[in-house]
Scaffold this motif. Structure first.
Motif, PDB file in Angstrom:
ATOM      1  N   ILE A 152     -15.040  -3.142  -1.509  1.00  0.00           N
ATOM      2  CA  ILE A 152     -14.541  -1.855  -0.985  1.00  0.00           C
ATOM      3  C   ILE A 152     -13.035  -1.829  -1.224  1.00  0.00           C
ATOM      4  CG2 ILE A 152     -14.319  -0.446   1.106  1.00  0.00           C
ATOM      5  CD1 ILE A 152     -16.789  -2.291   2.097  1.00  0.00           C
ATOM      6  N   ALA A 153     -12.556  -0.776  -1.870  1.00  0.00           N
ATOM      7  CA  ALA A 153     -11.173  -0.782  -2.361  1.00  0.00           C
ATOM      8  C   ALA A 153     -10.297   0.275  -1.675  1.00  0.00           C
ATOM      9  CB  ALA A 153     -11.185  -0.558  -3.874  1.00  0.00           C
ATOM     10  N   PRO A 154      -8.969   0.028  -1.669  1.00  0.00           N
ATOM     11  CA  PRO A 154      -8.030   1.001  -1.101  1.00  0.00           C
ATOM     12  C   PRO A 154      -7.569   1.998  -2.169  1.00  0.00           C
ATOM     13  CG  PRO A 154      -6.839  -0.955  -1.731  1.00  0.00           C
ATOM     14  CD  PRO A 154      -8.268  -1.177  -2.162  1.00  0.00           C
ATOM     15  N   PHE A 155      -6.723   2.960  -1.755  1.00  0.00           N
ATOM     16  CA  PHE A 155      -6.293   3.997  -2.709  1.00  0.00           C
ATOM     17  C   PHE A 155      -5.192   3.526  -3.646  1.00  0.00           C
ATOM     18  CE2 PHE A 155      -2.881   4.797   0.422  1.00  0.00           C
ATOM     19  CZ  PHE A 155      -1.802   5.004  -0.423  1.00  0.00           C
ATOM     20  N   VAL A 161      -7.169  -3.632  -7.772  1.00  0.00           N
ATOM     21  CA  VAL A 161      -7.830  -4.302  -6.642  1.00  0.00           C
ATOM     22  C   VAL A 161      -9.326  -4.545  -6.918  1.00  0.00           C
ATOM     23  CG1 VAL A 161      -8.526  -4.030  -4.238  1.00  0.00           C
ATOM     24  CG2 VAL A 161      -6.128  -3.759  -4.860  1.00  0.00           C
ATOM     25  N   SER A 181     -11.912   3.903  -3.218  1.00  0.00           N
ATOM     26  CA  SER A 181     -11.393   4.781  -2.170  1.00  0.00           C
ATOM     27  C   SER A 181     -11.762   6.223  -2.522  1.00  0.00           C
ATOM     28  CB  SER A 181      -9.878   4.644  -2.091  1.00  0.00           C
ATOM     29  OG  SER A 181      -9.337   5.741  -1.393  1.00  0.00           O
ATOM     30  N   GLY A 210     -17.918   7.631  -1.798  1.00  0.00           N
ATOM     31  CA  GLY A 210     -18.020   8.115  -0.423  1.00  0.00           C
ATOM     32  C   GLY A 210     -16.921   7.519   0.428  1.00  0.00           C
ATOM     33  N   VAL A 230     -10.468  -4.573   0.719  1.00  0.00           N
ATOM     34  CA  VAL A 230      -9.002  -4.522   0.717  1.00  0.00           C
ATOM     35  C   VAL A 230      -8.610  -3.143   1.237  1.00  0.00           C
ATOM     36  CG1 VAL A 230      -6.906  -4.680  -0.670  1.00  0.00           C
ATOM     37  CG2 VAL A 230      -8.871  -6.108  -1.254  1.00  0.00           C
ATOM     38  N   SER A 232      -6.423  -1.132   4.925  1.00  0.00           N
ATOM     39  CA  SER A 232      -5.536  -1.237   6.086  1.00  0.00           C
ATOM     40  C   SER A 232      -6.100  -2.236   7.101  1.00  0.00           C
ATOM     41  CB  SER A 232      -5.376   0.133   6.729  1.00  0.00           C
ATOM     42  OG  SER A 232      -6.634   0.571   7.198  1.00  0.00           O
ATOM     43  N   ALA A 256       0.382  -4.900   5.723  1.00  0.00           N
ATOM     44  CA  ALA A 256       1.486  -5.870   5.678  1.00  0.00           C
ATOM     45  C   ALA A 256       2.775  -5.258   6.199  1.00  0.00           C
ATOM     46  CB  ALA A 256       1.691  -6.329   4.236  1.00  0.00           C
ATOM     47  N   CYS A 287       0.863  -3.469  -0.753  1.00  0.00           N
ATOM     48  CA  CYS A 287       0.838  -4.402   0.374  1.00  0.00           C
ATOM     49  C   CYS A 287       1.854  -5.527   0.211  1.00  0.00           C
ATOM     50  CB  CYS A 287      -0.555  -4.990   0.515  1.00  0.00           C
ATOM     51  SG  CYS A 287      -0.991  -5.970  -0.912  1.00  0.00           S
ATOM     52  N   GLU A 382       3.707  -0.994   9.410  1.00  0.00           N
ATOM     53  CA  GLU A 382       3.646  -0.817   7.961  1.00  0.00           C
ATOM     54  C   GLU A 382       3.915   0.664   7.692  1.00  0.00           C
ATOM     55  OE1 GLU A 382      -0.270  -1.112   6.021  1.00  0.00           O
ATOM     56  OE2 GLU A 382       0.766  -2.077   4.357  1.00  0.00           O
ATOM     57  N   PHE A 384       4.385   2.090   4.437  1.00  0.00           N
ATOM     58  CA  PHE A 384       3.672   2.447   3.205  1.00  0.00           C
ATOM     59  C   PHE A 384       4.317   3.634   2.500  1.00  0.00           C
ATOM     60  CE2 PHE A 384      -0.480   1.934   0.855  1.00  0.00           C
ATOM     61  CZ  PHE A 384      -0.316   0.571   0.709  1.00  0.00           C
ATOM     62  N   PHE A 449      -4.324 -14.998  -4.585  1.00  0.00           N
ATOM     63  CA  PHE A 449      -3.727 -13.911  -3.821  1.00  0.00           C
ATOM     64  C   PHE A 449      -4.361 -13.836  -2.432  1.00  0.00           C
ATOM     65  CE2 PHE A 449      -2.948  -9.824  -2.103  1.00  0.00           C
ATOM     66  CZ  PHE A 449      -1.723  -9.444  -2.597  1.00  0.00           C
ATOM     67  N   SER A 455      -3.105  -9.784   8.038  1.00  0.00           N
ATOM     68  CA  SER A 455      -3.272  -9.328   6.651  1.00  0.00           C
ATOM     69  C   SER A 455      -4.557  -9.864   6.037  1.00  0.00           C
ATOM     70  CB  SER A 455      -2.077  -9.765   5.795  1.00  0.00           C
ATOM     71  OG  SER A 455      -0.894  -9.156   6.253  1.00  0.00           O
TER      72      SER A 455
HETATM   73  P1  NAD Z   1      -8.018   2.248   4.247  1.00  0.00           P
HETATM   74  O1  NAD Z   1      -8.233   1.105   5.151  1.00  0.00           O
HETATM   75  O2  NAD Z   1      -7.814   3.591   4.850  1.00  0.00           O
HETATM   76  O3  NAD Z   1      -9.270   2.416   3.249  1.00  0.00           O
HETATM   77  C1  NAD Z   1      -9.755   1.343   2.476  1.00  0.00           C
HETATM   78  C2  NAD Z   1     -11.228   1.558   2.167  1.00  0.00           C
HETATM   79  O4  NAD Z   1     -11.986   1.548   3.370  1.00  0.00           O
HETATM   80  C3  NAD Z   1     -11.546   2.878   1.483  1.00  0.00           C
HETATM   81  O5  NAD Z   1     -12.468   2.617   0.451  1.00  0.00           O
HETATM   82  C4  NAD Z   1     -12.173   3.720   2.581  1.00  0.00           C
HETATM   83  O6  NAD Z   1     -13.147   4.617   2.101  1.00  0.00           O
HETATM   84  C5  NAD Z   1     -12.822   2.688   3.467  1.00  0.00           C
HETATM   85  N1  NAD Z   1     -12.847   3.037   4.890  1.00  0.00           N
HETATM   86  C6  NAD Z   1     -11.960   3.787   5.586  1.00  0.00           C
HETATM   87  N2  NAD Z   1     -12.264   3.787   6.895  1.00  0.00           N
HETATM   88  C7  NAD Z   1     -13.371   3.016   7.039  1.00  0.00           C
HETATM   89  C8  NAD Z   1     -14.161   2.599   8.166  1.00  0.00           C
HETATM   90  N3  NAD Z   1     -13.847   2.979   9.388  1.00  0.00           N
HETATM   91  N4  NAD Z   1     -15.199   1.790   7.941  1.00  0.00           N
HETATM   92  C9  NAD Z   1     -15.498   1.374   6.698  1.00  0.00           C
HETATM   93  N5  NAD Z   1     -14.786   1.719   5.603  1.00  0.00           N
HETATM   94  C10 NAD Z   1     -13.738   2.528   5.777  1.00  0.00           C
HETATM   95  O7  NAD Z   1      -6.811   1.846   3.300  1.00  0.00           O
HETATM   96  P2  NAD Z   1      -5.991   2.756   2.271  1.00  0.00           P
HETATM   97  O8  NAD Z   1      -5.147   3.720   3.030  1.00  0.00           O
HETATM   98  O9  NAD Z   1      -6.879   3.258   1.208  1.00  0.00           O
HETATM   99  O10 NAD Z   1      -5.055   1.654   1.594  1.00  0.00           O
HETATM  100  C11 NAD Z   1      -3.786   1.312   2.065  1.00  0.00           C
HETATM  101  C12 NAD Z   1      -3.838   0.055   2.903  1.00  0.00           C
HETATM  102  O11 NAD Z   1      -4.397  -1.002   2.160  1.00  0.00           O
HETATM  103  C13 NAD Z   1      -2.470  -0.429   3.332  1.00  0.00           C
HETATM  104  O12 NAD Z   1      -2.522  -0.844   4.676  1.00  0.00           O
HETATM  105  C14 NAD Z   1      -2.206  -1.609   2.417  1.00  0.00           C
HETATM  106  O13 NAD Z   1      -1.308  -2.578   2.922  1.00  0.00           O
HETATM  107  C15 NAD Z   1      -3.568  -2.160   2.271  1.00  0.00           C
HETATM  108  N6  NAD Z   1      -3.674  -2.981   1.070  1.00  0.00           N
HETATM  109  C16 NAD Z   1      -3.722  -4.320   1.248  1.00  0.00           C
HETATM  110  C17 NAD Z   1      -3.776  -5.158   0.153  1.00  0.00           C
HETATM  111  C18 NAD Z   1      -3.812  -6.646   0.338  1.00  0.00           C
HETATM  112  O14 NAD Z   1      -3.979  -7.331  -0.642  1.00  0.00           O
HETATM  113  N7  NAD Z   1      -3.667  -7.170   1.543  1.00  0.00           N
HETATM  114  C19 NAD Z   1      -3.786  -4.615  -1.134  1.00  0.00           C
HETATM  115  C20 NAD Z   1      -3.745  -3.230  -1.283  1.00  0.00           C
HETATM  116  C21 NAD Z   1      -3.683  -2.420  -0.163  1.00  0.00           C
END
Ligand code: NAD
Length: 491
Positions: A152-155, A161, A181, A210, A230, A232, A256, A287, A382, A384, A449, A455
């Motif tokens: 599961i990936a972030p934006f 990632v 994301s 989704g 990866v 929040s 972070a 991050c 954080e 961001f 990493f 974190s």
């Molecule tokens: P986010 O946590 O909002 O979303 C990440 C993923 O989780 C998305 O795919 C989203 O669809 C899914 N998601 C959202 N809410 C959910 C829930 N309640 N249950 C299950 N899945 C859910 O993160 P973001 O805003 O997309 O990304 C930014 C964050 O990611 C920042 O906090 C950043 O520091 C962190 N990040 C961390 C690293 C690392 O290596 N530690 C790397 C990249 C980003």
């Protein structure tokens, strides 16, 4: 032109058992952070669509696991070639939807390719082991894939990632489901096309679109054996608890608040560049971004240079945009409250003149908040965004006390020309990745990493050797063929 936007609106589809299928649920528009224009749309996948996709992945598992690792690696070699051939297209796509500059998008993909290359080296290194453990008795160890696994990936890194996860998981014989994301689903469409072109058997690599409900259905599905995440910290924790509550393994990286410690003997040029690149790179949306500068003693002239360099940054060409309006308003809100709380707004990047032709983008210029108190929101949370908060301390011991109170544990950097100071900080830092005169201390592979504290939830790092144990089980076979073997301990 800052970035090439898709020529027409991209409709995102799931890759289910090798077939492209549009999700049936509520549709979300994908707006480019650069232009404010709709560049794509993505639907939410239903529980039934999640189940169908997971079952198709499970159907592929016996075929994929039966292949020797060298055979599986051939698909990944082809995948790598195609990724490199399509690097410009992938970089523009990732930049267009995530707001980063094209160069940043490209650098991220190349870092991801490095993890792919690590995965490709496993065929020659991860040969397991065999040894005669008692007379005439051998014990052999091998790695077994888990089955269907999810990532599961972030934006903020639409290509990089996911690349931390699927090459290693796939090389080890798992079938992988990528849940990008919902804010940046377009890059994964290109990656899916590349996977199809690479010839992976249908279902080995899948894409599921989704947001929260889809992700929860994926985590809950009994055939999904492991969850890499990866994002929040609150979501990382929730996903970790949900997956492990089902008895599954989970490795979840969170947010972070990276501290950069600057001491008076720091090299000015190296420090100014290191600090600036760290807090403005990806417009602070990464991050590993510098977030809190801990100024030790009198480093005023250095700080003035950092502020001057921050004022000189050209948004657009020199720094990308913020993912969406809500994020921009949140960042502006934190800056506003910092000044109310008594910090000094040394460089105010709010509401800058947008780059020509990109007036509807989500822009903020580099911002520096000086003389913040350690307990202020801007020093704790954080942000961001491209915002550097400066807290001043008297000595290194005070700096390290502050560092140790950091809730998060990704990175700590020190800028100094003294080996003793560098060693003092590295020895005491409580985070997972330490930089000496490096503002973004991302380890190159095979150094792994991963952070500590809030974190990361789970054991081991997301890349490098330790993650092999996450994506596989160890099987031990103890064998005796000859009666000549002495009967001794457990043989
Ligand atoms: P986010 O946590 O909002 O979303 C990440 C993923 O989780 C998305 O795919 C989203 O669809 C899914 N998601 C959202 N809410 C959910 C829930 N309640 N249950 C299950 N899945 C859910 O993160 P973001 O805003 O997309 O990304 C930014 C964050 O990611 C920042 O906090 C950043 O520091 C962190 N990040 C961390 C690293 C690392 O290596 N530690 C790397 C990249 C980003």
């Amino acid at each position: 032109m800052l970035v090439e936007l898709p020529a027409s609106v991209v409709t995102c589809r799931n890759l289910t058992g090798g077939q492209w299928r549009e999700p049936s649920g509520a549709v979300r528009e994908i707006v480019s952070p650069y232009s404010g224009k709709v560049i794509g749309k993505v639907g939410e996948s239903s529980q039934a669509e999640v189940a169908q996709l997971v079952e198709a992945a499970q159907a592929a598992f016996p075929i994929w696991r039966a292949m020797p690792i060298k055979e599986r690696a051939q698909y990944l070699f082809r995948f790598r070639e195609l990724m490199l051939a399509k690097l410009p297209q992938l970089s523009h796509r990732a930049a267009a939807e995530a707001g980063k500059t094209v160069d940043e998008a490209k650098a991220g993909i190349m870092k991801g390719i490095e993890v792919l290359e690590f995965a490709l080296s496993l065929q020659n290194l991860e040969v397991g082991g065999v040894m005669e453990v008692s007379r005439g008795v051998t014990c052999q160890m091998s790695r077994e894939p888990l089955g269907v696994v999810a990532g599961i990936a972030p934006f903020n890194f639409p290509a990089m990632v996911p690349l931390w996860m699927y090459p290693i998981a796939l090389a080890l014989g798992n079938c992988f489901i990528l849940k990008p994301s919902e804010k940046v689903p377009l890059t994964s469409q290109l990656i899916g096309e590349i996977a199809v072109e690479s010839g992976f058997p249908a279902g080995v690599f899948s894409i599921l679109n989704g947001a929260r409900a889809t992700t929860e259905a994926l985590i809950d599905h009994p055939l999904v054996k492991a969850v890499g995440f990866v994002g929040s910290t609150p979501v990382a924790k929730a996903v970790y608890q949900r997956a492990t509550g089902h008895g599954k393994r989970a490795l979840c990286l969170g947010g972070a608040k990276n501290h950069l410690i600057v001491v008076p003997d720091a090299d000015p040029a190296m420090t100014v560049k290191g600090v600036l690149d760290s807090f403005i790179g990806c417009a602070g949306q990464r991050c590993m971004a510098a977030s809190l500068l801990v100024a030790v003693g009198d480093v005023d002239s250095l700080l003035e240079k950092v502020k001057a360099a921050a004022r000189d940054v050209k948004i657009g060409a020199g720094m990308g945009a913020i993912i969406d309006r809500a994020a921009l308003e949140r960042i502006e809100g934190i800056i506003g409250r910092a000044t109310k709380d008594g910090a000094e707004l040394a460089v105010d990047g709010r509401k800058p003149l947008p780059p020509k032709g990109y007036e509807a983008g989500n822009w903020i210029a580099p911002t520096v908040i000086d003389r913040a108190a350690p307990q202020m929101e801007c020093a704790q949370q954080e942000i961001f965004g491209p915002v550097l908060t400066i807290v001043r301390v008297k000595n290194l011991a005070e700096a390290m006390a502050l560092e140790s109170q950091n809730e998060f544990g990704n990175a700590t950097s020190v800028f100094t020309t003294s080996g003793a100071v560098a060693r003092y900080v590295a020895d005491r830092a409580t985070t997972g990745m330490i930089g000496v005169n490096i503002g973004v201390p991302v380890p190159r592979e095979p150094f792994s990493f991963g952070g500590t504290k809030a974190s990361k939830f789970g054991q081991g790092d997301m890349t490098g050797a330790s993650v092999l144990d996450f994506w596989s089980d160890l099987k031990k076979v103890t064998t005796k063929w000859s009666m000549q073997a002495d009967h001794n301990w457990m043989s």
